[in-house]
Design a protein around this motif. Structure first.
Motif, PDB file in Angstrom:
ATOM      1  N   GLU A 105      39.252  33.730  41.746  1.00  0.00           N
ATOM      2  CA  GLU A 105      38.414  34.708  42.584  1.00  0.00           C
ATOM      3  C   GLU A 105      37.355  35.008  41.449  1.00  0.00           C
ATOM      4  O   GLU A 105      37.741  35.032  40.110  1.00  0.00           O
ATOM      5  CB  GLU A 105      39.007  35.986  43.145  1.00  0.00           C
ATOM      6  N   GLU A 106      36.011  35.055  41.645  1.00  0.00           N
ATOM      7  CA  GLU A 106      35.110  35.942  40.738  1.00  0.00           C
ATOM      8  C   GLU A 106      35.699  37.452  40.435  1.00  0.00           C
ATOM      9  O   GLU A 106      36.090  38.087  41.469  1.00  0.00           O
ATOM     10  CB  GLU A 106      33.799  35.754  41.137  1.00  0.00           C
ATOM     11  N   MET A 107      35.570  37.596  39.101  1.00  0.00           N
ATOM     12  CA  MET A 107      36.068  39.076  39.115  1.00  0.00           C
ATOM     13  C   MET A 107      34.941  40.212  39.516  1.00  0.00           C
ATOM     14  O   MET A 107      33.808  39.654  39.672  1.00  0.00           O
ATOM     15  CB  MET A 107      36.210  39.445  37.450  1.00  0.00           C
ATOM     16  N   GLU A 108      35.067  41.340  39.826  1.00  0.00           N
ATOM     17  CA  GLU A 108      34.262  42.272  40.099  1.00  0.00           C
ATOM     18  C   GLU A 108      33.167  42.467  39.290  1.00  0.00           C
ATOM     19  O   GLU A 108      32.135  42.474  39.709  1.00  0.00           O
ATOM     20  CB  GLU A 108      35.014  43.662  40.437  1.00  0.00           C
ATOM     21  N   ASP A 109      33.628  42.675  38.127  1.00  0.00           N
ATOM     22  CA  ASP A 109      32.175  42.729  37.009  1.00  0.00           C
ATOM     23  C   ASP A 109      32.166  41.401  36.383  1.00  0.00           C
ATOM     24  O   ASP A 109      32.397  40.993  35.362  1.00  0.00           O
ATOM     25  CB  ASP A 109      32.608  43.760  35.900  1.00  0.00           C
ATOM     26  N   THR A 128      30.632  33.968  32.945  1.00  0.00           N
ATOM     27  CA  THR A 128      31.091  34.528  34.165  1.00  0.00           C
ATOM     28  C   THR A 128      32.616  34.415  33.955  1.00  0.00           C
ATOM     29  O   THR A 128      33.154  33.360  33.612  1.00  0.00           O
ATOM     30  CB  THR A 128      30.476  33.546  35.419  1.00  0.00           C
ATOM     31  N   HIS A 129      33.139  35.433  34.675  1.00  0.00           N
ATOM     32  CA  HIS A 129      34.603  35.776  34.559  1.00  0.00           C
ATOM     33  C   HIS A 129      35.241  35.509  36.079  1.00  0.00           C
ATOM     34  O   HIS A 129      34.547  35.919  36.869  1.00  0.00           O
ATOM     35  CB  HIS A 129      35.065  37.179  34.256  1.00  0.00           C
ATOM     36  N   TYR A 130      36.072  34.834  35.824  1.00  0.00           N
ATOM     37  CA  TYR A 130      37.074  34.365  37.147  1.00  0.00           C
ATOM     38  C   TYR A 130      38.628  35.031  36.767  1.00  0.00           C
ATOM     39  O   TYR A 130      38.831  35.040  35.795  1.00  0.00           O
ATOM     40  CB  TYR A 130      37.164  33.044  37.589  1.00  0.00           C
ATOM     41  N   LEU A 131      39.274  34.951  37.902  1.00  0.00           N
ATOM     42  CA  LEU A 131      40.554  35.346  37.685  1.00  0.00           C
ATOM     43  C   LEU A 131      41.605  34.183  38.562  1.00  0.00           C
ATOM     44  O   LEU A 131      41.412  33.936  39.704  1.00  0.00           O
ATOM     45  CB  LEU A 131      40.897  36.813  38.264  1.00  0.00           C
ATOM     46  N   MET A 132      42.393  33.793  37.734  1.00  0.00           N
ATOM     47  CA  MET A 132      43.262  32.548  38.155  1.00  0.00           C
ATOM     48  C   MET A 132      44.833  33.382  38.299  1.00  0.00           C
ATOM     49  O   MET A 132      45.245  33.824  37.610  1.00  0.00           O
ATOM     50  CB  MET A 132      43.573  31.532  37.257  1.00  0.00           C
ATOM     51  N   HIS A 133      45.062  33.359  39.747  1.00  0.00           N
ATOM     52  CA  HIS A 133      46.472  33.791  40.152  1.00  0.00           C
ATOM     53  C   HIS A 133      47.396  32.754  40.277  1.00  0.00           C
ATOM     54  O   HIS A 133      47.166  31.840  41.105  1.00  0.00           O
ATOM     55  CB  HIS A 133      46.188  34.572  41.356  1.00  0.00           C
ATOM     56  N   TYR A 134      48.408  32.612  39.378  1.00  0.00           N
ATOM     57  CA  TYR A 134      49.423  31.537  39.714  1.00  0.00           C
ATOM     58  C   TYR A 134      50.904  31.925  39.554  1.00  0.00           C
ATOM     59  O   TYR A 134      50.989  33.188  38.945  1.00  0.00           O
ATOM     60  CB  TYR A 134      49.093  30.408  38.675  1.00  0.00           C
ATOM     61  N   ARG A 135      51.804  31.208  39.824  1.00  0.00           N
ATOM     62  CA  ARG A 135      53.254  31.771  39.756  1.00  0.00           C
ATOM     63  C   ARG A 135      53.887  30.688  38.632  1.00  0.00           C
ATOM     64  O   ARG A 135      53.834  29.506  38.932  1.00  0.00           O
ATOM     65  CB  ARG A 135      53.769  31.601  41.046  1.00  0.00           C
ATOM     66  N   THR A 136      55.010  31.335  37.901  1.00  0.00           N
ATOM     67  CA  THR A 136      55.674  30.672  36.821  1.00  0.00           C
ATOM     68  C   THR A 136      56.922  30.992  37.136  1.00  0.00           C
ATOM     69  O   THR A 136      57.557  32.220  37.549  1.00  0.00           O
ATOM     70  CB  THR A 136      55.292  30.557  35.554  1.00  0.00           C
TER      71      THR A 136
END
Length: 143
Positions: A105-109, A128-136
């Motif tokens: 997702e694109e980060m809020e700021d 531009t800042h994005y957030l990657m959500h993943y599982r390990t």
């Protein structure tokens, strides 16, 4: 390298390189420092920032890694050129897939103000800042 966050960045760079619409506008690179040393009109760089874990399950950890897309431009209207490039790159970023990648997702700021890095203002970085959500696994960053 098998660390998942690096696999995601490399996969994104490959997707950028395969996009004629993007490569027509900008060179694709992995290093902001190298991009600043190049004489290209525009370079798009995918790299990572910090990472944190938010949730831990039995045997698994949900990780959130900041993905940075930095566009380095040399132009009289650097922010306009960077936005033209981002317009093409953003959907590619949002379609990123990979093993154990849950969401991006694109980060809020999400977008930094332009940073001018040369005496005459012709070299500019737009990030531009994005957030990657993943599982390990708890004990292995590659699975």
């Amino acid at each position: 390298m098998t660390i998942l966050r690096q696999i995601y960045v490399e996969s994104l760079l490959e997707a950028f390189s395969k996009s004629p619409a993007l490569t027509e506008l900008a060179r694709v690179d992995r290093s902001v420092i190298d991009a600043m040393d190049l004489n290209d009109r525009a370079v798009i760089v995918a790299h990572r920032a910090g990472e944190r874990k938010r949730e831990e399950y039995i045997g698994y950890v949900d990780r959130f890694c900041e993905l940075l897309i930095t566009i380095v431009t040399r132009d009289s209207r650097p922010d306009v050129l960077a936005d033209e490039i981002l317009e093409v790159a953003h959907p590619i970023v949002m379609r990123l897939t990979g093993p154990q990648l849950i969401d991006i997702e694109e980060m809020e700021d999400g977008t930094d103000p332009p940073v001018y890095a040369s005496n005459n203002g012709s070299l500019c970085l737009c990030t531009t800042h994005y957030l990657m959500h993943y599982r390990t696994s708890r004990d292995d960053l590659s699975k």
